[in-house]
Design an enzyme around this catalytic site. Structure first.
Site, PDB file in Angstrom:
ATOM      1  NE  ARG A   1      58.592 -19.190  52.926  1.00 47.58           N
ATOM      2  CZ  ARG A   1      57.335 -19.802  53.491  1.00 47.58           C
ATOM      3  NH1 ARG A   1      57.062 -20.934  52.986  1.00 47.58           N
ATOM      4  NH2 ARG A   1      56.857 -19.357  54.601  1.00 47.58           N
TER       5      ARG A   1
ATOM      6  CD  GLU B   1      45.022 -20.707  64.167  1.00 44.74           C
ATOM      7  OE1 GLU B   1      44.073 -21.341  64.399  1.00 44.74           O
ATOM      8  OE2 GLU B   1      46.073 -21.001  63.536  1.00 44.74           O
TER       9      GLU B   1
HETATM   10  P1  AMP Z   1      48.643 -15.892  55.073  1.00 47.56           P
HETATM   11  O1  AMP Z   1      47.654 -16.592  55.989  1.00 47.56           O
HETATM   12  O2  AMP Z   1      48.148 -15.765  53.560  1.00 47.56           O
HETATM   13  O3  AMP Z   1      48.831 -14.475  55.486  1.00 47.56           O
HETATM   14  O4  AMP Z   1      49.990 -16.369  55.039  1.00 47.56           O
HETATM   15  C1  AMP Z   1      51.031 -16.111  55.588  1.00 47.56           C
HETATM   16  C2  AMP Z   1      52.534 -16.563  55.205  1.00 47.56           C
HETATM   17  O5  AMP Z   1      52.712 -17.789  55.611  1.00 47.56           O
HETATM   18  C3  AMP Z   1      52.701 -16.496  53.520  1.00 47.56           C
HETATM   19  O6  AMP Z   1      53.531 -15.509  53.288  1.00 47.56           O
HETATM   20  C4  AMP Z   1      53.077 -17.688  53.036  1.00 47.56           C
HETATM   21  O7  AMP Z   1      54.427 -17.724  52.881  1.00 47.56           O
HETATM   22  C5  AMP Z   1      53.199 -18.697  54.183  1.00 47.56           C
HETATM   23  N1  AMP Z   1      52.216 -20.101  54.286  1.00 47.56           N
HETATM   24  C6  AMP Z   1      51.036 -20.070  54.641  1.00 47.56           C
HETATM   25  N2  AMP Z   1      50.447 -21.130  54.677  1.00 47.56           N
HETATM   26  C7  AMP Z   1      51.388 -21.801  54.121  1.00 47.56           C
HETATM   27  C8  AMP Z   1      51.691 -23.348  53.532  1.00 47.56           C
HETATM   28  N3  AMP Z   1      50.567 -24.235  53.849  1.00 47.56           N
HETATM   29  N4  AMP Z   1      52.608 -23.715  52.882  1.00 47.56           N
HETATM   30  C9  AMP Z   1      53.787 -22.906  52.932  1.00 47.56           C
HETATM   31  N5  AMP Z   1      53.723 -21.605  53.265  1.00 47.56           N
HETATM   32  C10 AMP Z   1      52.246 -21.038  53.838  1.00 47.56           C
END
Ligand code: AMP
Length: 171
Positions: A59, A96
Site C-alpha cells: 500500500r 506475531e
Molecule cells: P506493523 O505491525 O506496524 O508492522 O504493520 C504491518 C503492516 O500491516 C503495515 O504496513 C500496515 O499497512 C498493515 N496494517 C497493520 N495493521 C493494520 C490495520 N489495522 N489496518 C490496516 N492495515 C494494517
C-alpha cells in the site's frame, strides 16, 4: 482531519477475526481526500532536503511516489523477497508468529542521502523498524517516517526510538 477520518472505511475482522482493518481506498478515491493526503504526508518534510522517499509494498506504493514528486525527491520501493531483479539487501523481522523479510535494491540509496519512509498504517512498528534498518544498511540517513494512520494503542513508536514520526490520523 475528522473529515479525512470519515473517508477511511473500517472493516471489522479483516484479514482475520479480531482485526479492525483501516481501508484507505475509500480516501484515495475521493479527489479532495487524495490531495489532502499527499499534501499532508509531505508537509512536514518540505525543505528538509529529502533525496529519496521509500514506499513499503504494497500500500505504500500507492502514495509514496506522489509524496516523492511533491518533495522533488526520488521514489524507492521496498519489496517482499525475490521481487526485485538486481542485487538486494535483505532484512528479516519478527511477526506475531514467525518471521518475514523485506528487500531493497543495493543501489537504491547512496551513502549520506536523506530518506523519508512512508506507509499507510503504523501498527506494531515492526515493518517500519525493518525498513529503517534497510535504509541505514545502505548508508542512508532516515530523516523521518510518515504514516496516514497511527494505531496509538499498539505503541509502534517504541520500536522507532529517536526517529521523527509524523502520522496524520490517530486511533
Ligand atoms: P506493523 O505491525 O506496524 O508492522 O504493520 C504491518 C503492516 O500491516 C503495515 O504496513 C500496515 O499497512 C498493515 N496494517 C497493520 N495493521 C493494520 C490495520 N489495522 N489496518 C490496516 N492495515 C494494517
Amino acid at each position: 482531519m475528522n473529515h479525512l477520518k470519515s473517508l477511511i472505511r473500517e472493516v471489522p475482522d479483516f484479514p482475520k477475526p479480531g482485526i479492525l482493518f483501516y481501508d484507505i481506498t475509500t480516501l484515495l478515491k475521493d479527489a479532495q481526500g487524495l490531495r489532502s493526503l499527499i499534501d499532508e504526508l509531505g508537509a512536514g518534510y518540505v525543505g528538509k532536503g529529502i533525496d529519496k522517499v521509500i514506499g513499503i509494498e504494497a500500500r505504500g506504493f500507492i502514495f509514496a511516489p506522489a509524496v516523492a514528486y511533491a518533495l522533488n525527491a526520488g521514489f524507492v520501493p521496498v519489496r517482499k523477497p525475490k521481487k526485485l531483479p538486481a542485487a538486494t539487501e535483505r532484512v528479516e523481522y519478527q511477526l506475531e508468529y514467525g518471521t518475514d523479510a523485506l528487500e531493497i535494491h543495493r543501489d537504491a540509496i547512496q551513502a549520506g542521502e536523506h530518506v523519508l519512509i512512508v506507509d499507510d498504517v503504523l501498527a506494531t512498528g515492526g515493518t517500519a523498524a525493518a525498513v529503517t534498518k534497510l535504509a541505514e544498511k545502505l548508508g542512508g540517513r532516515v530523516v523521518g517516517l510518515g504514516f496516514v494512520i497511527e494505531l496509538d494503542f499498539l505503541k509502534g513508536r517504541e520500536k522507532l526510538p529517536g526517529y521523527d514520526i509524523q502520522a496524520m490520523l490517530h486511533y
